[in-house]
Design an enzyme around this catalytic site. Structure first.
Site, PDB file in Angstrom:
ATOM      1  N   CYS A 172       0.840  -1.180   0.000  1.00  0.00           N
ATOM      2  CA  CYS A 172       0.000   0.000   0.000  1.00  0.00           C
ATOM      3  C   CYS A 172       0.884   1.242   0.000  1.00  0.00           C
ATOM      4  CB  CYS A 172      -0.956   0.084   1.194  1.00  0.00           C
ATOM      5  SG  CYS A 172      -2.053  -1.313   1.308  1.00  0.00           S
TER       6      CYS A 172
ATOM      7  N   ARG B 275       3.967  -0.486  -4.759  1.00  0.00           N
ATOM      8  CA  ARG B 275       3.682  -0.989  -3.417  1.00  0.00           C
ATOM      9  C   ARG B 275       2.350  -1.725  -3.333  1.00  0.00           C
ATOM     10  NH1 ARG B 275       6.911   1.460   0.287  1.00  0.00           N
ATOM     11  NH2 ARG B 275       5.526   0.803   1.944  1.00  0.00           N
TER      12      ARG B 275
ATOM     13  N   TRP C  58      -2.938  -2.718  -1.642  1.00  0.00           N
ATOM     14  CA  TRP C  58      -2.687  -4.138  -1.845  1.00  0.00           C
ATOM     15  C   TRP C  58      -3.546  -4.821  -0.785  1.00  0.00           C
ATOM     16  CZ3 TRP C  58      -1.010  -8.460   0.768  1.00  0.00           C
ATOM     17  CH2 TRP C  58      -0.607  -9.542  -0.018  1.00  0.00           C
TER      18      TRP C  58
ATOM     19  N   ASN D 140      -1.730   2.149   5.727  1.00  0.00           N
ATOM     20  CA  ASN D 140      -0.914   1.050   5.212  1.00  0.00           C
ATOM     21  C   ASN D 140      -0.519   0.198   6.407  1.00  0.00           C
ATOM     22  OD1 ASN D 140       1.087  -0.555   4.044  1.00  0.00           O
ATOM     23  ND2 ASN D 140       2.634   1.063   4.123  1.00  0.00           N
ATOM     24  N   GLY D 141      -0.808  -1.108   6.353  1.00  0.00           N
ATOM     25  CA  GLY D 141      -0.462  -1.985   7.467  1.00  0.00           C
ATOM     26  C   GLY D 141      -1.632  -2.882   7.810  1.00  0.00           C
TER      27      GLY D 141
ATOM     28  N   GLU E 153      16.480 -18.515  -8.064  1.00  0.00           N
ATOM     29  CA  GLU E 153      16.177 -17.147  -8.486  1.00  0.00           C
ATOM     30  C   GLU E 153      15.607 -17.135  -9.918  1.00  0.00           C
ATOM     31  OE1 GLU E 153      15.670 -14.497  -7.138  1.00  0.00           O
ATOM     32  OE2 GLU E 153      15.983 -12.891  -8.584  1.00  0.00           O
TER      33      GLU E 153
ATOM     34  N   LYS F 107      11.923 -15.689 -10.708  1.00  0.00           N
ATOM     35  CA  LYS F 107      11.780 -14.583 -11.672  1.00  0.00           C
ATOM     36  C   LYS F 107      10.746 -14.964 -12.722  1.00  0.00           C
ATOM     37  CE  LYS F 107      13.130 -11.929 -10.455  1.00  0.00           C
ATOM     38  NZ  LYS F 107      13.646 -11.322  -9.304  1.00  0.00           N
TER      39      LYS F 107
ATOM     40  N   GLU G 297       7.031 -15.406 -11.186  1.00  0.00           N
ATOM     41  CA  GLU G 297       6.352 -14.217 -10.638  1.00  0.00           C
ATOM     42  C   GLU G 297       5.873 -13.266 -11.725  1.00  0.00           C
ATOM     43  OE1 GLU G 297       8.673 -11.823  -7.866  1.00  0.00           O
ATOM     44  OE2 GLU G 297      10.475 -12.033  -9.054  1.00  0.00           O
TER      45      GLU G 297
ATOM     46  N   HIS H 207      14.388 -38.136  -6.740  1.00  0.00           N
ATOM     47  CA  HIS H 207      13.565 -38.452  -5.568  1.00  0.00           C
ATOM     48  C   HIS H 207      12.143 -37.942  -5.727  1.00  0.00           C
ATOM     49  CE1 HIS H 207      17.092 -40.003  -3.602  1.00  0.00           C
ATOM     50  NE2 HIS H 207      17.729 -38.910  -3.986  1.00  0.00           N
TER      51      HIS H 207
ATOM     52  N   LYS I 143       5.897  -4.800  -4.304  1.00  0.00           N
ATOM     53  CA  LYS I 143       7.349  -4.810  -4.154  1.00  0.00           C
ATOM     54  C   LYS I 143       7.784  -4.802  -2.701  1.00  0.00           C
ATOM     55  CE  LYS I 143      11.561  -3.148  -6.061  1.00  0.00           C
ATOM     56  NZ  LYS I 143      11.904  -4.503  -6.507  1.00  0.00           N
TER      57      LYS I 143
END
Ligand code: G6P
Length: 608
Positions: A2, A27, A75, A101-102, A481, A485, A488, A504, A603
């Protein structure tokens, strides 16, 4: 998560708020809204979707005229992304307007209390509780009411509030979510992050937990949690607004991939002098380094992958036992920390809620804490004993690239510094390693030329439903990574496996045509990984092999071979990750995804 903005001054607030929100859209971007005092009332317009949807709605309803306002890009945590759940929210019978925000953790009990007191809720959010609670306590004393709210709520918040009785004032406070105040001339600003105000001012105040700010157009007053006036120093921002603009690139991600040589150079070169590693920000003597019992690394997401890489590097280069944890696990598993242990936290934003909590846990247990952070003066940077900044500049794309590369560099520097203190590295070896480090920027620059090859590969594989990444040792860390990448931003299911673990279970997922990216850059493990490449190929996989140096034999067993230069094994992750980032970028483009703002993500993850 947010983004919050606020403006008070002599200019029209709406365009300034909208512009600020666009800078904060990384955000959170599932809904947005603004509230502006129009001279009579505080009017609110909000919309689900992106800031562009809010702009469209404003174009229909007519811009909100006025010189004071607050805004929010969301968000969603409590309640779906809808117009009603979007911020700002009204409190009381409309006399309070608030963005937040929170997460308010005790919102259920507070909601029950407020409903009993007659307050009517219209949204599913925890934020509406904050708005009504402020109205409940507010009798004209803004600081007093804010203090009571802060004493009553549990959780995290950055908040900005307008009240109908004093519309020429913005009330702000924070705990565990970032908030900055920008100081202008005859105007003042509020934002979750510096880029949102940079167009207007470089003079900022960084609010600390428990602090309250009262903004008018000509004044900013600060108060501590006890309501006492507080002096705060100005923080002068040295980087410019352009660093946070796209600068001709189609996407921030593409620009940030291209900025990696500079990010790496700027992170390394101030800390290498005459063939020696010199990290003045690290306040540890050689003796203290020799006494390190264990290194605990905590981080989330890609920063955790840097941590996974670091584990191999600290153990092999410095010979110090190292554990890498996901911050969200570390904080609740009561980790054992002994005298002499150190904790390294890695975070681009410096605000990730779990990483911050893990840092606090490590401090509580007595560990010396070192943070590797990109955002200057962020909470993690301010709370750790030592902070080693990555010099990547503002990173806007949700999927990290240049901050990741810069974080790896700090790990190399620390590992070599530790190795020297432990006498595992001679002066000559240190000089040789420094020379190799300083070559990294040009090697990365050269790898950017793989752009066309990776775009062609993406064309071929973009319709895949599953993509697997395999590797061993440092190659495994980079596989993690590469896989993150890809998934996402392209929404293709992808997993990374330690290549030796394939048999396995995972190998049962390989079918005719399944793409497998095999990262096989580590010379000592090459033969082993080649064996795994043969195994998946025999079961129909289409193999993209990533190798360092020539290794012509791999062409016989792989469908495509990507070559990166030879380098010392420690530095290969910095090279191997580049083509994987570019591959993910083009895969997402091919599938028409919003590369910079992937669905459901944000982010800066400032909630647990
Ligand atoms: C989010 C971002 C990732 C990042 C992670 C940790 O998930 O999308 O790119 O790696 O948070 O963020 P931090 O700011 O702590 O590095």
């Amino acid at each position: 998560m947010c983004g919050i903005v606020g403006y008070i001054g002599e200019n029209s607030a709406s365009p300034i708020l909208l512009d600020g929100l666009k800078k904060l859209e990384y955000r959170g971007y599932d809904s947005a809204g603004i509230a502006v005092f129009d001279g009579d009332n505080v009017k609110v317009v909000k919309s689900k979707g992106r800031i562009a949807d809010l702009e469209n709605k404003l174009a229909e309803t007519g811009d909100l005229a006025g010189f004071v306002g607050i805004g929010h890009t969301r968000w969603a945590t409590h309640g779906a992304p809808t117009d009603v759940n979007a911020h700002p929210h009204k409190g009381g019978s409309g006399q309070v307007t608030l963005v937040h925000n929170g997460i308010i953790e005790n919102y259920i009990e507070l909601k029950a209390m407020l409903e009993t007191a007659g307050y009517v809720f219209v949204s599913e959010t925890d934020t509406e509780v904050l708005a009504h609670l402020f109205a409940y306590y507010y009798k004209g004393d803004a600081v007093g009411a804010m203090r009571k709210v802060m004493q009553t709520v549990r959780g995290s918040y950055a908040t900005a509030i307008l009240t109908a009785d004093a519309p020429d004032r913005i009330i702000a406070a924070k705990k565990d979510s970032p908030l900055i105040v920008g100081k202008g001339k005859g105007e003042n600003f509020l934002a979750s992050d510096i880029p949102a105000v940079l167009k207007h001012t470089r003079e900022c105040y960084l609010l600390d937990d428990g602090e309250i700010a009262i903004l008018t157009k000509s004044d900013i007053a600060f108060y501590n949690a006890s309501g006492e006036p507080l002096h705060k120093d100005i923080y002068h921002v040295t980087w410019d607004a352009q660093a946070a603009e796209k600068g001709g690139y189609a996407h921030f991600m593409k620009k940030e991939i291209a900025e990696q040589p500079a990010a790496v150079r700027d992170t390394l070169s101030p800390r290498i002098h005459d063939g020696r590693i010199d990290i003045p920000e690290l306040h540890m003597t050689d003796g203290e380094i020799r006494d390190i019992g264990k290194i605990h690394i905590v981080a989330c997401g890609s920063a955790w992958h840097v941590g996974m890489t670091a584990k191999y590097i600290f153990e092999t280069v410095a010979g110090i036992p190292c554990e890498t944890d996901l911050a969200s696990e570390f904080r609740y598993r009561d980790p054992i920390m002994r005298k002499g242990d150190i904790c390294i936290v890695i975070s681009q934003s410096g605000e990730t809620a779990d990483t911050l909590a893990a840092l606090r846990e490590a401090k509580r247990k007595g560990a010396h804490t070192i943070s590797i952070v990109n955002v200057v003066a962020s909470t993690i940077a301010r709370e750790s004993d030592d902070v080693l900044y990555t010099m990547a500049g503002p990173e806007i794309a949700v999927a990290t690239t240049k901050a990741f590369s810069a974080q790896l560099c700090v790990v190399y520097l620390l590992a070599l510094r530790f190795a020297r203190a432990l006498e595992r590295l001679s002066e000559e070896e240190e000089a040789a390693q420094c020379a190799q480090l300083l070559k990294l920027p040009e090697e990365i620059q050269a790898l950017l030329a793989l752009d066309g090859d990776m775009a062609a590969l993406a064309k071929q594989f973009s319709m895949a439903n599953n993509v697997f990444f395999i590797g061993r040792g440092l190659d495994y860390a980079i596989s993690l990574e590469g896989s993150l990448k890809l998934k996402e931003i392209s929404y293709i299911h992808s997993e990374a496996y330690a290549a030796g673990e394939l048999k396995h279970g995972t190998i049962s997922l390989i079918e005719e045509g399944t793409p497998v990216v095999a990262v096989a850059t580590q010379e000592a493990l090459f033969e082993k990984t080649l064996g795994n490449i043969k195994e998946v190929r025999a079961r129909g996989a289409k193999v993209i092999a990533l190798v360092s140096g020539e290794h012509r034999e791999v062409a016989e067993f792989a469908d495509h071979v990507i070559h990166i230069p030879r380098a010392s094994s420690m530095l290969l992750p910095s090279l191997a990750v580049i083509p994987l980032q570019i591959f993910a970028y083009y895969m997402a483009l091919e599938r028409g995804c919003d590369v910079d703002k992937p669905r459901n993500l944000a982010k800066s993850v400032t909630v647990e």
